[in-house]
Design an enzyme around this catalytic site. Structure first.
Site, short mmCIF file in Angstrom:
data_model
loop_
_atom_site.label_atom_id
_atom_site.label_comp_id
_atom_site.label_asym_id
_atom_site.label_seq_id
_atom_site.Cartn_x
_atom_site.Cartn_y
_atom_site.Cartn_z
N SER A 106 -37.47 20.28 13.62
CA SER A 106 -36.87 21.52 13.12
C SER A 106 -36.54 21.36 11.64
O SER A 106 -36.17 20.26 11.19
CB SER A 106 -35.59 21.86 13.88
OG SER A 106 -34.90 22.93 13.23
N TYR B 192 -27.55 19.58 17.24
CA TYR B 192 -28.97 19.97 17.21
C TYR B 192 -29.66 19.36 15.98
O TYR B 192 -30.75 18.77 16.10
CB TYR B 192 -29.09 21.50 17.19
CG TYR B 192 -30.51 22.02 17.17
CD1 TYR B 192 -31.33 21.91 18.29
CD2 TYR B 192 -31.04 22.61 16.02
CE1 TYR B 192 -32.64 22.38 18.27
CE2 TYR B 192 -32.34 23.09 15.99
CZ TYR B 192 -33.14 22.97 17.12
OH TYR B 192 -34.43 23.43 17.09
N1 LIG Z 1 -37.43 29.04 17.87
C1 LIG Z 1 -37.05 28.46 16.73
O1 LIG Z 1 -36.55 29.13 15.81
C2 LIG Z 1 -37.26 26.99 16.53
C3 LIG Z 1 -37.13 26.50 15.22
C4 LIG Z 1 -37.31 25.15 14.98
C5 LIG Z 1 -37.63 24.31 16.03
N2 LIG Z 1 -37.74 24.80 17.29
C6 LIG Z 1 -38.08 23.86 18.35
O2 LIG Z 1 -39.29 24.27 18.96
C7 LIG Z 1 -39.31 23.85 20.32
C8 LIG Z 1 -39.60 25.05 21.21
O3 LIG Z 1 -38.58 26.02 20.98
P1 LIG Z 1 -38.71 27.53 21.48
O4 LIG Z 1 -37.99 28.36 20.48
O5 LIG Z 1 -40.11 27.83 21.83
O6 LIG Z 1 -37.79 27.45 22.79
P2 LIG Z 1 -37.76 28.40 24.10
O7 LIG Z 1 -38.27 29.75 23.75
O8 LIG Z 1 -36.37 28.25 24.61
O9 LIG Z 1 -38.80 27.68 25.10
C9 LIG Z 1 -38.47 26.40 25.54
C10 LIG Z 1 -39.59 25.82 26.35
O10 LIG Z 1 -39.22 24.47 26.68
C11 LIG Z 1 -39.07 24.35 28.09
N3 LIG Z 1 -37.91 23.53 28.37
C12 LIG Z 1 -36.62 23.77 28.06
N4 LIG Z 1 -35.84 22.76 28.50
C13 LIG Z 1 -36.67 21.88 29.10
C14 LIG Z 1 -36.49 20.65 29.77
N5 LIG Z 1 -35.27 20.11 29.92
N6 LIG Z 1 -37.58 20.02 30.26
C15 LIG Z 1 -38.83 20.55 30.14
N7 LIG Z 1 -39.06 21.71 29.52
C16 LIG Z 1 -38.00 22.37 29.01
C17 LIG Z 1 -38.93 25.77 28.62
O11 LIG Z 1 -39.35 25.80 29.99
P3 LIG Z 1 -38.78 26.88 31.07
O12 LIG Z 1 -39.54 28.15 30.80
O13 LIG Z 1 -39.09 26.32 32.40
O14 LIG Z 1 -37.32 27.03 30.81
C18 LIG Z 1 -39.84 26.51 27.65
O15 LIG Z 1 -41.20 26.33 27.99
C19 LIG Z 1 -37.95 23.20 20.57
O16 LIG Z 1 -38.07 21.80 20.44
C20 LIG Z 1 -37.08 23.77 19.48
O17 LIG Z 1 -35.99 22.92 19.17
C21 LIG Z 1 -37.57 26.12 17.56
#
Ligand SMILES: NC(=O)c1ccc[n+]([C@@H]2O[C@H](COP(=O)([O-])OP(=O)(O)OC[C@H]3O[C@@H](n4cnc5c(N)ncnc54)[C@H](OP(=O)(O)O)[C@@H]3O)[C@@H](O)[C@H]2O)c1
Length: 247
Positions: free
Chosen positions: A142, A156
């Site tokens: 991130s 985080y």
């Molecule tokens: N969105 C942002 O602005 C942003 C920015 C920077 C970095 N990130 C990073 O990008 C990555 C994805 O984020 P996102 O925004 O796409 O999140 P999201 O929309 O919350 O999706 C999370 C995904 O991870 C899975 N997941 C959550 N907890 C888990 C666990 N304990 N074990 C296995 N799978 C798990 C979820 O599965 P289920 O559907 O089964 O819950 C879902 O497929 C993360 O590492 C996050 O920190 C996000």
């Protein structure tokens, strides 16, 4: 879409929704067979598997909580048994627990580190046992590893900063084996974790050079490059793709 990844075998943790699902679709679109993990939402996992299969590749979903090291190892083994090998590991599963310092629960700190950091190490250790030279590890970190402009996000940010050091160190282990490991650091991306329509989003956009949220597809594009042979000289790097959030 080009077929840079034809017949590669990939595992994307947290690949059922959000950024991970965009990565699954992109890798499949470029010809890779793909396994994904999820924890709680089988319907979304199935939807993403079907979207990947529509590109004519093999795809499967494995329920595996990243907080459970044994489940993570089992997901890697399942990928290898179903797809025959593993060439690309994308560690995308992640959680964000934002809370004021005075109220921050230690169990949330431990859970964040287990999912965002320990699982990345565990999956990498398990996957590289099966990887040939040319293998690729890509973590989703991130921009908050470099800039955390609001209160409550310290844990985080710490978890994502840990990945910066992890890829530097593991690049040294994996370089002689012809395997690269890198960290992609997105800025705000419109997902369930961080919807672009919230009041929080309005605040974040004011901090950015490009005044908008990114898309999962934009992040997936950089991941696909790193997964390809074109990125064979990139390792140990943390590449920021954040609309100028850290500019
Ligand atoms: N969105 C942002 O602005 C942003 C920015 C920077 C970095 N990130 C990073 O990008 C990555 C994805 O984020 P996102 O925004 O796409 O999140 P999201 O929309 O919350 O999706 C999370 C995904 O991870 C899975 N997941 C959550 N907890 C888990 C666990 N304990 N074990 C296995 N799978 C798990 C979820 O599965 P289920 O559907 O089964 O819950 C879902 O497929 C993360 O590492 C996050 O920190 C996000």
């Amino acid at each position: 879409m080009n077929h840079r990844l034809a017949n590669k075998r990939a595992l994307v943790t947290g690949g059922s929704r959000g950024i991970g699902a965009a990565i699954v679709r992109r890798l499949a679109g470029e010809g890779a067979h793909v396994a994904l993990t999820y924890v709680s939402n089988p319907a979304k996992a199935d939807e993403t598997v079907q979207a990947a299969r529509a590109f004519g590749v093999k795809a499967l979903a494995v329920q595996a909580d990243s907080a459970d090291a044994a489940a993570v190892v089992a997901a890697v083994e399942k990928t290898v048994s179903e797809l025959g090998c593993i060439d690309i590991l994308v560690n995308s599963a992640g959680i964000a627990v934002i809370a004021p310092l005075d109220d921050y629960r230690l169990e949330d700190l431990d859970h964040t580190l287990a999912v965002n950091v320990r699982a990345v190490f565990v999956a990498t250790q398990a996957a590289v046992k099966h990887m040939q030279p040319g293998g690729r590890i890509i973590n989703i970190g991130s921009c908050n590893a470099e800039r955390m402009p609001f209160a409550g996000g310290g844990v985080y940010a710490m978890s994502k900063a840990a990945l910066v050091g992890l890829v530097k160190g593991l690049a040294r282990d994996l370089g002689p084996r012809g395997i690269t490991i890198n960290n992609v650091q997105p800025g705000p991306v419109d997902t369930d974790m961080n919807p672009a329509t919230s009041d929080f989003a309005k605040m974040l956009i004011q901090l950015m050079a490009l005044p908008r949220y990114g898309t999962g597809d934009e992040i997936a594009s950089l991941v696909a490059y790193l997964a390809s042979s074109e990125a064979g000289y990139v390792t140990g790097a943390s590449l920021t793709i954040d609309g100028g959030f850290t500019a």
